[in-house]
Design a protein around this motif. Structure first.
Motif, PDB file in Angstrom:
ATOM      1  N   ALA A  29       0.834  -1.207   0.000  1.00  0.00           N
ATOM      2  CA  ALA A  29       0.000   0.000   0.000  1.00  0.00           C
ATOM      3  C   ALA A  29       0.867   1.256   0.000  1.00  0.00           C
ATOM      4  N   TRP A  30       1.920   1.243   0.795  1.00  0.00           N
ATOM      5  CA  TRP A  30       2.855   2.374   0.799  1.00  0.00           C
ATOM      6  C   TRP A  30       3.482   2.558  -0.583  1.00  0.00           C
ATOM      7  N   GLY A  31       3.831   1.440  -1.210  1.00  0.00           N
ATOM      8  CA  GLY A  31       4.429   1.512  -2.535  1.00  0.00           C
ATOM      9  C   GLY A  31       3.523   2.219  -3.522  1.00  0.00           C
ATOM     10  N   LYS A  32       2.243   1.892  -3.499  1.00  0.00           N
ATOM     11  CA  LYS A  32       1.280   2.561  -4.393  1.00  0.00           C
ATOM     12  C   LYS A  32       1.226   4.060  -4.086  1.00  0.00           C
ATOM     13  N   GLU A  33       1.225   4.405  -2.807  1.00  0.00           N
ATOM     14  CA  GLU A  33       1.192   5.819  -2.417  1.00  0.00           C
ATOM     15  C   GLU A  33       2.422   6.567  -2.918  1.00  0.00           C
ATOM     16  N   LEU A  34       3.548   5.872  -3.026  1.00  0.00           N
ATOM     17  CA  LEU A  34       4.801   6.489  -3.453  1.00  0.00           C
ATOM     18  C   LEU A  34       4.973   6.508  -4.973  1.00  0.00           C
ATOM     19  N   GLY A  35       3.967   6.006  -5.694  1.00  0.00           N
ATOM     20  CA  GLY A  35       4.009   6.100  -7.148  1.00  0.00           C
ATOM     21  C   GLY A  35       4.372   4.827  -7.878  1.00  0.00           C
ATOM     22  N   GLU A 280       4.116  10.531 -13.352  1.00  0.00           N
ATOM     23  CA  GLU A 280       5.311  11.156 -12.784  1.00  0.00           C
ATOM     24  C   GLU A 280       5.784  12.324 -13.654  1.00  0.00           C
ATOM     25  N   ASN A 281       5.795  13.510 -13.080  1.00  0.00           N
ATOM     26  CA  ASN A 281       6.288  14.677 -13.816  1.00  0.00           C
ATOM     27  C   ASN A 281       7.758  14.535 -14.185  1.00  0.00           C
ATOM     28  N   ASP A 282       8.511  13.797 -13.370  1.00  0.00           N
ATOM     29  CA  ASP A 282       9.938  13.608 -13.639  1.00  0.00           C
ATOM     30  C   ASP A 282      10.186  12.919 -14.983  1.00  0.00           C
ATOM     31  N   PHE A 283       9.214  12.163 -15.464  1.00  0.00           N
ATOM     32  CA  PHE A 283       9.385  11.441 -16.721  1.00  0.00           C
ATOM     33  C   PHE A 283       8.756  12.164 -17.906  1.00  0.00           C
ATOM     34  N   SER A 284       8.313  13.396 -17.692  1.00  0.00           N
ATOM     35  CA  SER A 284       7.777  14.197 -18.790  1.00  0.00           C
ATOM     36  C   SER A 284       8.892  14.541 -19.772  1.00  0.00           C
ATOM     37  N   VAL A 285       8.513  14.768 -21.031  1.00  0.00           N
ATOM     38  CA  VAL A 285       9.488  15.067 -22.082  1.00  0.00           C
ATOM     39  C   VAL A 285      10.229  16.363 -21.772  1.00  0.00           C
ATOM     40  N   ARG A 286      11.550  16.310 -21.897  1.00  0.00           N
ATOM     41  CA  ARG A 286      12.393  17.500 -21.721  1.00  0.00           C
ATOM     42  C   ARG A 286      13.088  17.845 -23.035  1.00  0.00           C
ATOM     43  N   ASN A 287      13.285  19.124 -23.261  1.00  0.00           N
ATOM     44  CA  ASN A 287      14.052  19.615 -24.416  1.00  0.00           C
ATOM     45  C   ASN A 287      13.514  19.126 -25.766  1.00  0.00           C
ATOM     46  N   GLY A 288      12.226  18.772 -25.798  1.00  0.00           N
ATOM     47  CA  GLY A 288      11.636  18.332 -27.050  1.00  0.00           C
ATOM     48  C   GLY A 288      12.262  17.088 -27.630  1.00  0.00           C
ATOM     49  N   LEU A 289      12.847  16.245 -26.781  1.00  0.00           N
ATOM     50  CA  LEU A 289      13.602  15.092 -27.263  1.00  0.00           C
ATOM     51  C   LEU A 289      12.743  14.007 -27.904  1.00  0.00           C
ATOM     52  N   ASP A 290      11.434  14.133 -27.805  1.00  0.00           N
ATOM     53  CA  ASP A 290      10.556  13.157 -28.454  1.00  0.00           C
ATOM     54  C   ASP A 290      10.373  13.431 -29.940  1.00  0.00           C
ATOM     55  N   ASP A 291      10.789  14.640 -30.392  1.00  0.00           N
ATOM     56  CA  ASP A 291      10.476  15.034 -31.773  1.00  0.00           C
ATOM     57  C   ASP A 291      11.455  16.102 -32.261  1.00  0.00           C
ATOM     58  N   THR A 292      12.744  15.803 -32.185  1.00  0.00           N
ATOM     59  CA  THR A 292      13.784  16.773 -32.541  1.00  0.00           C
ATOM     60  C   THR A 292      14.597  16.249 -33.721  1.00  0.00           C
ATOM     61  N   SER A 293      15.054  17.162 -34.571  1.00  0.00           N
ATOM     62  CA  SER A 293      15.802  16.739 -35.752  1.00  0.00           C
ATOM     63  C   SER A 293      17.229  16.337 -35.395  1.00  0.00           C
ATOM     64  N   LEU A 294      17.762  15.428 -36.181  1.00  0.00           N
ATOM     65  CA  LEU A 294      19.152  15.012 -36.033  1.00  0.00           C
ATOM     66  C   LEU A 294      20.099  16.197 -36.198  1.00  0.00           C
TER      67      LEU A 294
END
Length: 370
Positions: A29-35, A280-294
């Protein structure tokens, strides 16, 4: 092991002995509360003969490549008490990582001008996030029991994470070697707590891969050489992350635009239609890395790389390896003035490794235009 900081409840009089069945439920139960999406418990003393022999055979075949750390710890990887004396149980936890806003993975992979980055690496370094949450869970256990013999892991020590997760009932090992669940596919992180608390153990679940071989069939480099058997030296995740040298030329065209990791075997898996979006906000996309050109990423200087990827798992491969990977992606990209100019700009890079891959990439474009 952490030092004992108070009276050991395992030595308490009978009327004060912990109710370990209740404690296990409380921990979950604690584990679920912690995400965490799920917590299960395995017997650390259970025989791991088959897994251990499989590991030793895998190592003897050289499938680990340059990952020397896979070999140097010997049986401590499969025998928890050799790593942390006194360990009786392995508490396994999983945490979803798929961000809600990321561009569709297949669309990026099929767009040769874009850089594909494994979806687990789009946000903050999971090692820090998962480990910090597990530490909070361990702190709660200590506060509740007064017992502090434990150690927390998150892909940070010689631990057979998938094997223990499978034994605990968290899921089953898929043919791509990753853990699968019916509820969430495989898009999650794993973490563990080794403890000497005699908690009740959970039952393993059945394997639900059936006759499906989609993960094996789709692997760009055919690194999954048999069900449940991976030759890491051919795996794009290994080549772009763990491998520090010159990527074999025969494999470079097969890498496509995958510049950090590879998700193909997960994306094709039918069970991942159930993959859950992370909260989890920590795993949100940063620096547009999901859709950035080479081209854009290849233009980052060292300071930009260090600054923009601070706190990202990508930063650990270093700037030189990052440029190496991008050069391969650009060599596989559709020819354009922007691509050629970007490569020409680094033709005489200070790094021999980068220069080699840049010149290879330019040759690919020369061949196509001739």
């Amino acid at each position: 092991m952490q030092e004992k900081t108070s009276k050991d409840p395992l030595q308490d009089p009978p009327d004060r002995v912990l109710d370990f069945i209740q404690l296990a439920g409380t921990i979950k139960a604690w584990g679920k509360e912690l995400g965490f999406q799920d917590i299960c418990i395995a017997d650390a003393g259970a025989q791991m003969t088959q897994a251990e022999s499989g590991l030793l055979e895998w190592l003897s075949n050289g499938y680990h490549g340059e990952m020397d750390y896979m070999a140097k710890h010997g049986t401590r990887r499969s025998r928890p008490a050799e790593l942390v004396p006194g360990t009786l149980r392995v508490i396994s936890a999983r945490m979803n990582y798929m961000p809600s806003s990321a561009r569709d993975s297949w669309e990026v992979i099929q767009d040769g001008e874009k850089a594909f980055i494994s979806r687990y690496a789009l946000g903050r370094d999971y090692h820090k996030v998962v480990r910090a949450r597990l530490q909070k869970l361990a702190d709660k256990i200590v506060a509740e029991t007064g017992h502090s013999n434990y150690r927390v892991f998150s892909d940070s020590a010689p631990v057979m994470e998938v094997e223990w997760a499978q034994k605990s009932g968290l899921g089953w090992r898929g043919k791509h070697t990753l853990l699968l669940t019916r509820e969430s596919g495989s898009m999650f992180f794993l973490g563990e707590i080794y403890t000497d608390l005699p908690l009740p153990i959970d039952d393993p679940v059945g394997n639900h891969c059936g006759s499906c071989t989609k993960c094996i069939d789709i692997c760009p480099t055919q690194a999954i050489i048999a069900p449940y058997r991976l030759d890491a030296t051919r795996c794009i995740s290994y080549l772009t992350i763990e491998f520090k040298g010159s990527i074999p030329e025969a494999l470079r065209p097969l890498i496509g635009n995958r510049v950090y990791g590879c998700d193909d075997c997960q994306l094709i898996c039918p069970w991942n239609k159930y993959a859950s979006i992370t909260a989890e906000n920590d795993f949100s996309v940063r620096n547009g890395l999901d859709d950035t050109s080479l081209v854009e990423l290849f233009g980052w200087n060292r300071e930009e790389f260090d600054t923009r990827l601070a706190g990202s798992p990508i930063r650990r491969i270093g700037y030189e390896q990052w440029l190496r990977n991008l050069a391969v992606g650009l060599g596989n990209a559709p020819s354009s003035p922007a691509v050629i100019a970007a490569l020409q700009e680094r033709r005489d890079d200070v790094s021999p490794l980068v220069r080699e891959h840049v010149r290879w990439a330019l040759k690919q474009h020369e061949r196509r235009s001739s």
